[in-house]
Design an enzyme around this catalytic site. Structure first.
Site, PDB file in Angstrom:
ATOM      1  CB  SER A  39      -0.964   0.007   1.187  1.00 11.20           C
ATOM      2  OG  SER A  39      -1.998  -0.908   0.940  1.00 11.20           O
ATOM      3  N   GLY A  72       2.926  -0.749   4.245  1.00 11.82           N
ATOM      4  CA  GLY A  72       2.507  -1.714   3.222  1.00 11.82           C
ATOM      5  C   GLY A  72       2.501  -3.121   3.765  1.00 11.82           C
ATOM      6  CB  THR A  73       0.366  -5.592   4.766  1.00 10.47           C
ATOM      7  OG1 THR A  73       0.744  -4.946   5.975  1.00 10.47           O
ATOM      8  CG2 THR A  73       0.242  -7.087   4.996  1.00 10.47           C
TER       9      THR A  73
END
Ligand SMILES: CC1(C)S[C@@H]2[C@H](NC(=O)CCCC[C@H](NC(=O)C[NH3+])C(=O)[O-])C(=O)N2[C@H]1C(=O)[O-]
Length: 351
Positions: free
Chosen positions: A62, A302-303
């Site tokens: 993300s 972010g993932t």
């Protein structure tokens, strides 16, 4: 700058904790004035036994949302998009509610359901079912609008990947130019981000990169190598590939006014608290995190399967940090990795 010096030992300690909790490797890069710190631990490739290094490329998840926001805000500055217009004014197929504005999408206040809640309910089966799939924006949006909304437009913050898939569709429909070209021409080339790419739906990562390892829901089972995937389930919400030097340069350039005019930058950095103690906030495609030494840093997390990322900079862009651990579906690793923010910006170990 008035900040304490970064603590390399505290960064290393956080990375060691992340490995103890199951991450194969971790990396951190800090750029502070003329100084750069490259810190890494563990493995980039567990099968080959390749050591991690801080320059390796990885999927940023993300953090891609901040790149999409820069493209959108450049179009706002060009007078081609009105932030407070209905998103439906710019879309090929209307969303169910005309009251959803472009600003609602950028600030996760549209209420649109996040289709990944269903898609990845069972982590590995969900991933395996989409890793080689190519979706259209509309197919993903339709998955979302099959559900009730979380809230009325503007009524609450409810993070949803759907918002940034809609924004990717909006940009492509309005301009007729694919997101890959938009990113390349408006961001990657001007900033010389030679380690950053958008190759959707290609599944491989070129150059020197870290492999990513997804933990199974049954944590007694071995990690799943999740490196190769289209990331078509995310696209403009999560499919950028980059590395730590490029992400530091991106966020520093952003807050220094090199990517969008001041008017649009102020809109992006107008933060609304999103947690109870106000240490976490969201603006437009940008997260804010208030640290223990009083500084607020701006960037995104972010993932994506196999990769956790933190990429943040100070308001003046003089100090930036990117950290990545090459695992996911492991919340304690993600939480521990946040400790590199305190180490990098406050010079502190996490108690
Ligand atoms: C808000 C977040 C955390 S989730 C959102 C987006 N990533 C995703 O939506 C992927 C969700 C599934 C990832 C997967 N988890 C499962 O499958 C769990 N069953 C795993 O851990 O690899 C991203 O990136 N954002 C993070 C962000 O903005 O920080």
């Amino acid at each position: 700058s008035s900040l304490p010096n970064p603590s390399v030992t505290a960064v290393l300690d956080v990375q060691k904790q992340a490995l103890a909790l199951g991450a194969p490797g971790a990396l951190t890069r800090i750029d502070s004035g003329n100084s750069s710190y490259r810190i890494s631990t563990g493995r980039a490739d567990t099968a080959a036994g390749t050591g991690m290094d801080a320059d390796r490329r990885f999927r940023v998840g993300s953090v891609s949302k901040s790149f999409t926001t820069v493209v959108l805000m450049q179009l706002v500055a060009e007078g081609r998009i009105d932030l407070d217009a209905s998103a439906n004014d710019y879309l090929p197929k209307a969303l169910p509610d005309d009251r959803i504005t472009v600003r609602h999408l950028l600030s996760h206040r549209s209420g649109l359901w996040d289709y990944t809640n269903d898609m990845f309910y069972y982590t590995v089966p969900g991933f395996e079912s989409v890793r080689n799939k190519v979706f259209t924006y509309q197919e993903l949006i339709d998955l979302s609008t099959a559900h009730k909304v979380n809230n009325e437009p503007g009524a609450a913050y409810s993070y949803s990947n759907t918002n940034f898939v809609v924004l990717g569709q909006l940009i492509e429909h309005l301009t007729g130019v694919p997101m890959a070209t938009q990113y390349q021409q408006r961001i990657f080339e001007p900033l010389k981000l030679k380690n950053t790419s958008y190759v959707h739906p290609n599944i491989t990562i070129s150059g020197s990169y870290a492999r990513g390892y997804l933990r199974q829901d049954d944590t007694t089972l071995p990690l799943v190598d999740s490196t190769e995937q289209t990331v078509s389930w995310a696209q403009s919400a999560g499919a950028v590939i980059s590395n730590s030097v490029d992400l530091n340069r991106f966020f520093s350039a952003l807050v220094s006014g090199k990517l969008v005019p001041q008017t649009q930058l102020q809109e992006m950095m107008s933060m609304v608290p999103v947690n109870s103690d106000g240490t976490q906030s969201y603006g437009l495609g940008l997260r804010g995190r208030k640290l223990s030494c009083g500084v607020t840093v701006y960037g995104h997390t972010g993932t994506v399967q196999g990769y956790y990322t933190y990429a943040f900079t100070t308001a003046d862009g003089k100090r930036s940090m990117t950290s990545m651990a090459n695992t996911s579906n492991n919340g304690t690793v993600n939480t521990v990795l946040a400790g590199t923010l305190e180490a990098s910006f406050c010079g502190k170990g996490v108690a």
